[in-house]
Design an enzyme around this catalytic site. Structure first.
Site, PDB file in Angstrom:
ATOM      1  N   ARG A 171       3.878  20.569   9.153  1.00 14.45           N
ATOM      2  CA  ARG A 171       3.694  20.428   7.705  1.00 14.45           C
ATOM      3  C   ARG A 171       4.982  20.054   6.977  1.00 14.45           C
ATOM      4  NH1 ARG A 171       4.226  24.175   4.087  1.00 14.45           N
ATOM      5  NH2 ARG A 171       3.860  25.915   5.482  1.00 14.45           N
TER       6      ARG A 171
ATOM      7  N   TYR B 269      -8.316   1.336  -7.317  1.00 12.50           N
ATOM      8  CA  TYR B 269      -9.194   1.958  -6.330  1.00 12.50           C
ATOM      9  C   TYR B 269      -9.868   3.181  -6.980  1.00 12.50           C
ATOM     10  CZ  TYR B 269     -10.589   5.043  -2.627  1.00 12.50           C
ATOM     11  OH  TYR B 269     -11.316   5.902  -1.865  1.00 12.50           O
TER      12      TYR B 269
ATOM     13  N   ASP C 170       0.230   0.402  -5.107  1.00 15.88           N
ATOM     14  CA  ASP C 170      -0.623   0.631  -3.941  1.00 15.88           C
ATOM     15  C   ASP C 170      -0.737  -0.731  -3.249  1.00 15.88           C
ATOM     16  OD1 ASP C 170      -2.739   0.800  -2.166  1.00 15.88           O
ATOM     17  OD2 ASP C 170      -3.864   2.212  -3.397  1.00 15.88           O
TER      18      ASP C 170
ATOM     19  N   LYS D 100      -6.593   1.697   6.357  1.00 11.24           N
ATOM     20  CA  LYS D 100      -7.033   0.306   6.261  1.00 11.24           C
ATOM     21  C   LYS D 100      -6.277  -0.565   7.281  1.00 11.24           C
ATOM     22  CE  LYS D 100      -9.812   1.824   3.178  1.00 11.24           C
ATOM     23  NZ  LYS D 100      -9.245   3.014   2.667  1.00 11.24           N
TER      24      LYS D 100
HETATM   25  N1  PLP Z   1      -5.990   2.679  -2.025  1.00 15.09           N
HETATM   26  C1  PLP Z   1      -6.887   1.728  -1.771  1.00 15.09           C
HETATM   27  C2  PLP Z   1      -6.641   0.338  -2.282  1.00 15.09           C
HETATM   28  C3  PLP Z   1      -8.055   2.021  -1.049  1.00 15.09           C
HETATM   29  O1  PLP Z   1      -8.957   1.045  -0.821  1.00 15.09           O
HETATM   30  C4  PLP Z   1      -8.259   3.360  -0.597  1.00 15.09           C
HETATM   31  C5  PLP Z   1      -9.470   3.725   0.160  1.00 15.09           C
HETATM   32  O2  PLP Z   1     -10.444   2.986   0.214  1.00 15.09           O
HETATM   33  C6  PLP Z   1      -7.297   4.325  -0.895  1.00 15.09           C
HETATM   34  C7  PLP Z   1      -6.168   3.944  -1.589  1.00 15.09           C
HETATM   35  C8  PLP Z   1      -7.471   5.743  -0.467  1.00 15.09           C
HETATM   36  O3  PLP Z   1      -7.197   5.880   0.885  1.00 15.09           O
HETATM   37  P1  PLP Z   1      -7.856   6.987   1.843  1.00 15.09           P
HETATM   38  O4  PLP Z   1      -9.322   6.749   1.866  1.00 15.09           O
HETATM   39  O5  PLP Z   1      -7.144   6.764   3.136  1.00 15.09           O
HETATM   40  O6  PLP Z   1      -7.531   8.321   1.239  1.00 15.09           O
END
Ligand code: PLP
Length: 383
Positions: free
Chosen positions: A48, A102, A174, A199
């Site tokens: 952790r 997102y 992001d 992803k």
């Molecule tokens: N950012 C984007 C652009 C995403 O498409 C996603 C998930 O689909 C996330 C963040 C969140 O990621 P996680 O599902 O791994 O928590």
């Protein structure tokens, strides 16, 4: 490693390897201990604390890919995002965010931030002036995603970074949709780069993970909260992620080559009303995308003509999977109105330019002709 700048496939393959000194095996060993010999309070190891050998080493690969000094790996993209935001935002602070984020990130802000007395503004528009207009005296962070989901709009990364610097605000992106193969925001002045490693980093739709990269100073700050919130990733999964990331660049490059071909094909189709892909010359931000991206990524969206039923089209596909997630090496499609943007009202979707026939397409590594055949047979079925 040699002093010259090493290439991306070499970073993917070798940076952050753990040498197997004992048996001379070809791949990194997995260290699964949750208990390590106590050395001193500064250097104690614990899962952790984000500092087991596998976590520390893979973080080096991720930092190298994003041209950052340091990185941390989390149990999900949302763990990386929430920990980062809460590191830099305190009670009484304000955050400026791009409108179409997102959904999970948007939900975190709208559902939780009132509880922490953190205020927020979603920016209507994609121009730098739109962002500037929302900045207040207590704004501490600007947050963007480019290309945007699902309409692949492009924001000027350098302009955002400069704006943030001029006001002493932390800039965060992001970078999941692009991946570090396609876009390196730190080179354009952004402070912090986040990823859902679920992803492209994973690429095989079998790992849930997240990552943050930045300066050592920022990563130290994020780490202080990260160890308290406890969103680290198990060493087995860290090891799996290292395995996946060895092919990150070759996968993404193959996917984006396919995406450009599919975007051109769809653009000519008599059944398609519009294609959204920054690699098309007709895309409103094509020049900006060319300037700040290395290629145009493997995500695109398109609208079927109004007389065709998009939901039926998705059900008629045989090879391309209807799927919520994205970026795997298998191609997937979804309807934002039924999935990622289902919670918005019809009016809100209309304002964002998302109509019922819009389909988001995560292009995989299959042969281009097989993907086109699948689209054509599905259209024949529904027309
Ligand atoms: N950012 C984007 C652009 C995403 O498409 C996603 C998930 O689909 C996330 C963040 C969140 O990621 P996680 O599902 O791994 O928590």
């Amino acid at each position: 490693m040699p002093k010259h700048k090493i290439g991306i496939n070499t970073i993917c393959t070798h940076i952050g390897e753990i040498k197997d000194e004992q048996f001379k095996g070809a791949v990194s060993p997995i260290y699964v201990s949750s208990s390590y010999e106590f050395m001193d309070t500064e250097t104690k190891r614990y899962p952790r604390y984000f500092n087991t050998p596998n976590q520390e080493h893979l973080a080096k690969k991720i930092a190298a890919l994003e041209h950052a000094e340091s990185a941390l790996i989390f149990g999900s993209g949302m763990a990386a995002i929430s920990t980062t935001l809460l590191t830099f935002l305190k009670s009484g602070d304000h955050i400026v965010l791009q409108q179409d984020l997102y959904g999970g990130t948007r939900n975190l802000i709208e559902e939780q931030f009132d509880n922490y007395n953190i205020s927020y503004s979603f920016v209507k528009g994609f121009d730098i002036q739109n962002f500037e207009a929302e900045i207040q005296s207590n704004t501490k962070l600007i947050y963007i995603e480019t290309p945007s989901n699902p309409l692949l709009k492009i924001i000027d990364i350098n302009a955002i970074a400069e704006l943030a610097k001029s006001k002493d605000i932390v800039s965060v992106i992001d970078n999941t949709f692009a991946s570090p193969v396609v876009q390196n925001p730190i080179d354009f002045g952004i402070d912090i780069v986040l990823h859902s490693a679920t992803k492209y980093f994973s690429g095989h739709s079998d790992i849930c993970a997240g990552a943050v990269t930045s300066s050592q100073h920022n990563i130290d700050l994020i780490w202080r909260l990260a160890k308290d919130l406890g969103g680290s990733l198990s060493d087995f999964t860290v090891w799996m992620l290292e395995r996946s990331m060895k092919t990150l660049a070759i996968r993404v490059k193959a996917q984006q080559r396919n995406a450009l071909k599919l975007a051109k094909y769809l653009n000519k189709s008599e059944y398609v009303a519009k294609v959204y892909y920054p690699g098309l010359k007709s895309h409103e931000n094509h020049k900006l995308a060319k300037h700040q991206m290395n290629g145009f990524g493997a995500m695109l969206s398109f609208e079927l003509k109004p007389n065709l039923d998009a939901s039926q089209f998705l059900k008629s596909l045989k090879l391309i999977k209807p799927s919520m997630s994205l970026a795997g090496l298998e191609s997937t499609m979804l309807l934002p109105t039924e999935t990622s943007h289902a919670l918005l009202t019809q009016e809100e979707r209309k304002n964002q330019g998302i109509n019922d026939n819009l389909i988001r397409f995560s292009v995989g590594i299959e042969e281009e002709k097989d993907l086109i055949n699948d689209i054509e047979q599905a259209i024949k079925y529904i027309k």
